[in-house]
Structure formats: structure tokens, C-alpha cells
Scaffold this active site. Structure first.
Site, PDB file in Angstrom:
ATOM      1  N   SER A 176       1.352   8.041  -8.132  1.00 56.29           N
ATOM      2  CA  SER A 176       1.596   8.308  -6.708  1.00 56.29           C
ATOM      3  C   SER A 176       0.371   8.058  -5.851  1.00 56.29           C
ATOM      4  O   SER A 176       0.218   8.662  -4.788  1.00 56.29           O
ATOM      5  CB  SER A 176       2.051   9.758  -6.512  1.00 56.29           C
TER       6      SER A 176
ATOM      7  N   ARG B 221      -8.621 -19.984  -8.526  1.00 59.43           N
ATOM      8  CA  ARG B 221      -7.586 -20.675  -9.305  1.00 59.43           C
ATOM      9  C   ARG B 221      -6.194 -20.484  -8.714  1.00 59.43           C
ATOM     10  O   ARG B 221      -5.297 -21.278  -8.971  1.00 59.43           O
ATOM     11  CB  ARG B 221      -7.594 -20.188 -10.748  1.00 59.43           C
TER      12      ARG B 221
ATOM     13  N   HIS C 183      -4.640  10.683  27.686  1.00 61.67           N
ATOM     14  CA  HIS C 183      -3.426  11.475  27.513  1.00 61.67           C
ATOM     15  C   HIS C 183      -2.253  10.750  28.175  1.00 61.67           C
ATOM     16  O   HIS C 183      -2.398  10.219  29.279  1.00 61.67           O
ATOM     17  CB  HIS C 183      -3.599  12.848  28.169  1.00 61.67           C
TER      18      HIS C 183
ATOM     19  N   ILE D  61      -0.572   2.696  -3.911  1.00 60.24           N
ATOM     20  CA  ILE D  61       0.390   1.668  -4.309  1.00 60.24           C
ATOM     21  C   ILE D  61       1.737   2.296  -4.667  1.00 60.24           C
ATOM     22  O   ILE D  61       2.792   1.880  -4.170  1.00 60.24           O
ATOM     23  CB  ILE D  61      -0.154   0.852  -5.502  1.00 60.24           C
TER      24      ILE D  61
END
Length: 462
Positions: A179, A33, A441, A182
Site C-alpha cells: 500500500s 536501450r 481567500h 504505487i
């Protein structure tokens, strides 16, 4: 009109299931929708990362002198940041539209409701109802921002994540309640561009599902940057009369009132299973989620459910894999159930957080004798050269059999590193094999090998 499969919802569970079903030769339709791509692409994962990228660029400019660069004063253009985020979301949604067309998946615009007899009723914007039949119906209707009785969202002063992405102005001050990923991401974003942020968590540690050492490290980083963090604190009420908000919180020392412009409620999500007909069909639910078997079949033949509306982590990548497993099982393929113990989680704050498997506490509580290794980015050449020395990689092994029980990371780009651990655990790779596999590396990724070497007493660089 008849289809082999109708999927209700076009989020990362729904559209992925639909496209995979089409690839397998099914005639498929998706009912949606709103915007194609669902919450993730339009109001979640993608636009929030666009906001966080803007915050990261802003922080780079503010600290350009640390890299020997002389730059003028940087200013955050809040409307432009919001516009970029919305443009990114729009671009991704159009991409989903293209993918559906490419795979000949039909888009049925409107609100989908299941009915007995494997029927889907679609109500369009003009309130016209059309019924479609299918051999298989997959529910993938996702979630919305959860509301607490004492933290009702009005969309203006007390907001959810959708409003946080489209505010018409940058608030001078904000209280973020919750916390998790989000809440922490929005707290970081707004704080980084200059909003005075207070992050409140009712549990003892922020990002509470993470390993405790990671939680403590993120809290230190937030506080070092000037954000106010309050853990083990509950929000009792919010007074929105007059200008701004007055947030009453309960701490160990008693009640305290925090004044702010905006309160962002980030206390989790609620499933979108109301009004979609599951009661009429007789589909079973438990604790607000649809009950399914290991291949996402409900108790009613021909009806399935995937994503955030079923038990399991409410994560986009989980929903996508569930959708694929579901349609491949319908197609008669030999598929394995999803291993929910090997699902990576990522939080895109700065520093980033990534984890998979058991925390150290969980492993001990499960009775394992463990080996742990932790490699700090302060000992990493690449991290030091990049100016990103905050954080570490922590690994956990079963001391008896060498099983890789978990990995927990905090630092620059660790969300890009966690996949190595996920693949290694899937393949039952041993710690010794990780140590012997040559890592390039200088890279951030070699810190994984170094952390494993610490666990086995073979680390050279600590």
C-alpha cells in the site's frame, strides 16, 4: 568516440543530468536501450497520473448531481483509458527526445555497460557492441518492480506496475499487495472505475511511511468508497491454477482465502545494477545500492551514480536534483549536498497525500518538544464550495526554537500545496512569518496558514 560525460539511463535522473551537463559546456551522450524518459515518463509517474485523471473525471460524472448537474449514465471505457495513458507517455518521451537534441546531447541506443578505464560498452538491438570513452561516467539505471519469493510475477495473473498500465481488459476483481504510493494509486484507480479491489498491507497502517493520522484518514476514505482494506496482514501464497487467483492471507484471526482475477504486486522496487559492469570496475555496493559520497562519486575515480540505485528516496524529483548536483560538482561549481530531510513525497490517490519532514511520532522519538496544528478541510470555504471536504493539513514545529519539523496533508490537490512548506523550510521560515504572509481567500492553500495558526494558538476559523 570520446565524450566528457556519458550518462547510462535516460530517466528523470539521467536525462536531467545530461542536459544540465550540456548546458555547462560538456560534450555529453546518454545511453538508453528503451524509451527516452525512463520508467517515470513511460511506465511510472506520468502514465499513472493520466490513468488517475481518467478515474477522477469518471467519479465527477458519477456524482454530477451533487453539483446540480444532470448527466447521463457514465461508463468507463477501459481500452480508451489505457490508450490515453499510453499516448500521454509517448508524447512526454518525444519531448525528452526534443530536449536532448536541442541541447546537443547524443543518444546512444542500446544497453550500457561500464568497463575499467572509463569505458562504456553499448550493445545495440543487433547485438553489435561499440565502446565509448568518457572523462566521467554517470550511472542512472533506475529500478524495476520487486518480486517476493512467494509472489512471483507471471505477467498475466500476478502482475507488476507495467502490466497494470496495459491490461487488455478491466478485471472484475483485483488484490493489490503493498500500500505504498504505487499500490495505493493503482488500488484507487481500479476501484474507481468499477473493479472490486482488496488492498493488503503487511504493516499496521496503509501508506506506512506517512504520519499515522494521514494513514488512518486514507484508510477510512478507501473503506467508505467500498474498497476492502486489510492492514497488518501478510500474503502467504497465491494459487493461479484454473481461472483467476486464490490468495491465501494470514490475519490475526488466522488464514483467509481471497478469490480474484488479478494480483498486483506492489511491494517496492529493486535496483537495476546487475550486468552493467560495476563488479568489473570495482564499484562498491551496499544492500543492493551503489555507494557514493555526498556528490555522487563512487569509490572509483570517474564513475558516479544517481537516482534510485543510490541510498535515498526512490523519487523522480530526487533523482533530478542528484543529477544536477553531480554534474555541477564535476564542473567545479560551488554546490551544496542535497538535504534529504526536506524531500516532499506525494501520493495521487483521492484524496491526495503530500508530506515533508518528520512525522509527529518521529519528532517525539527524536526528543523534540513539539507544537502541532491541524486544520480540517471541513472548515475551508474553498474545499466546501468544491465538494472536497475530506482531509486536513497538519504541521509540526519545534516548540523551543520554532523550527518547522514537518507537514502532512491529505485532501484535494494537496500535492500542489506541499511546495510552500518545502520552500519555507529551506528558507528557515518561522511559523509567525507564515501566519503573517497573506494567503489568498478562498483557496485550499490558506489551510496551511490556518494549520500553523492552530499550532500557535492564533487560529480564527476553528
Amino acid at each position: 568516440m570520446n565524450y566528457d560525460i556519458i550518462v547510462i539511463g535516460s530517466g528523470p535522473g539521467g536525462y536531467v543530468a545530461a542536459i544540465r551537463a550540456a548546458q555547462l559546456g560538456f560534450k555529453v551522450a546518454v545511453v538508453e536501450r528503451a524509451e527516452l524518459g525512463g520508467i517515470c515518463l513511460n511506465w511510472g509517474c506520468i502514465p499513472t497520473k493520466a490513468l488517475l485523471k481518467s478515474a477522477g473525471v469518471f467519479q465527477y460524472l458519477k456524482h454530477a448531481a451533487d453539483y446540480g448537474i444532470v448527466a447521463g449514465e457514465a461508463k468507463a471505457d477501459f481500452p480508451a483509458i489505457i490508450k490515453r495513458s499510453r499516448d500521454v507517455a509517448d508524447q512526454m518521451s518525444k519531448g525528452i527526445q526534443f530536449l536532448l537534441k536541442k541541447n546537443k546531447v547524443e543518444h546512444l541506443q542500446g544497453f550500457g555497460k561500464v568497463k575499467p578505464g572509463k569505458i562504456v560498452e553499448v550493445t545495440d538491438d543487433a547485438s553489435v557492441k561499440t565502446e565509448y570513452a568518457a572523462n566521467h561516467i554517470i550511472l542512472a539505471t533506475g529500478t524495476r518492480s520487486r518480486e517476493l519469493p512467494n509472489l512471483k510475477q507471471d505477467g498475466k495473473k500476478i502482475i507488476g506496475y507495467r502490466e497494470a498500465m496495459t491490461l487488455p481488459f478491466q478485471p472484475k476483481s483485483m488484490v493489490v499487495v503493498g500500500s505504498g504510493a504505487i499500490g495505493s494509486e493503482f488500488a484507487y484507480f481500479y476501484h474507481s472505475i468499477g473493479t472490486e479491489v482488496t488492498l493488503i498491507e503487511v504493516l499496521p497502517n496503509i501508506v506506512p511511511i506517512e504520519d499515522e493520522e494521514v494513514s488512518k484518514a486514507l484508510e477510512r476514505s478507501f473503506k467508505k468508497s467500498g474498497m476492502k482494506v486489510m492492514a497488518g496482514v501478510s500474503v502467504e501464497k497465491v494459487d493461479t491454477k484454473g481461472n483467476g487467483c486464490r490468495v491465501t492471507v494470514k490475519t490475526k484471526k488466522g488464514e483467509e482465502i481471497i478469490a480474484c482475477d488479478i494480483v498486483l504486486s506492489a511491494v517496492g522496487v529493486a535496483t537495476n545494477i546487475e550486468g552493467i559492469g560495476i563488479e568489473d570496475v570495482g564499484i562498491a555496493t551496499e544492500r543492493g545500492k551503489i555507494t557514493v559520497d555526498e556528490f555522487y562519486k563512487t569509490n572509483v575515480d570517474g564513475y558516479y551514480a544517481i537516482g534510485d540505485i543510490v541510498k535515498g528516496p526512490a523519487l523522480a524529483h530526487v533523482a533530478s536534483h542528484e543529477g544536477i548536483i553531480c554534474v555541477e560538482k564535476i564542473a567545479g561549481k560551488d554546490v551544496e549536498p542535497l538535504d534529504y530531510g526536506n524531500i516532499p513525497g506525494c501520493t495521487y490517490t483521492h484524496p491526495e497525500i503530500a508530506s515533508v519532514g518528520m512525522t509527529e511520532k518521529a519528532a517525539k522519538e527524536a526528543g523534540y518538544e513539539i507544537l502541532t496544528g491541524k486544520f480540517p478541510f471541513t472548515a475551508s470555504g474553498k474545499a466546501t464550495a468544491s465538494g472536497a471536504r475530506d482531509g486536513f493539513i497538519k504541521v509540526i514545529f519545534d516548540a523551543k526554537y520554532g523550527e518547522w519539523l514537518g507537514a502532512h496533508m491529505i485532501g484535494e490537490n494537496v500535492t500542489e500545496l506541499i511546495a510552500e512548506v518545502v520552500v519555507a523550510r529551506k528558507l528557515e521560515t518561522t511559523g509567525k512569518e507564515i501566519i503573517e504572509a497573506v494567503h489568498p481567500h478562498p483557496t485550499m492553500s490558506e489551510a496551511i496558514m490556518e494549520a500553523v495558526a492552530v499550532a500557535y494558538g492564533e487560529c480564527v476559523h476553528l
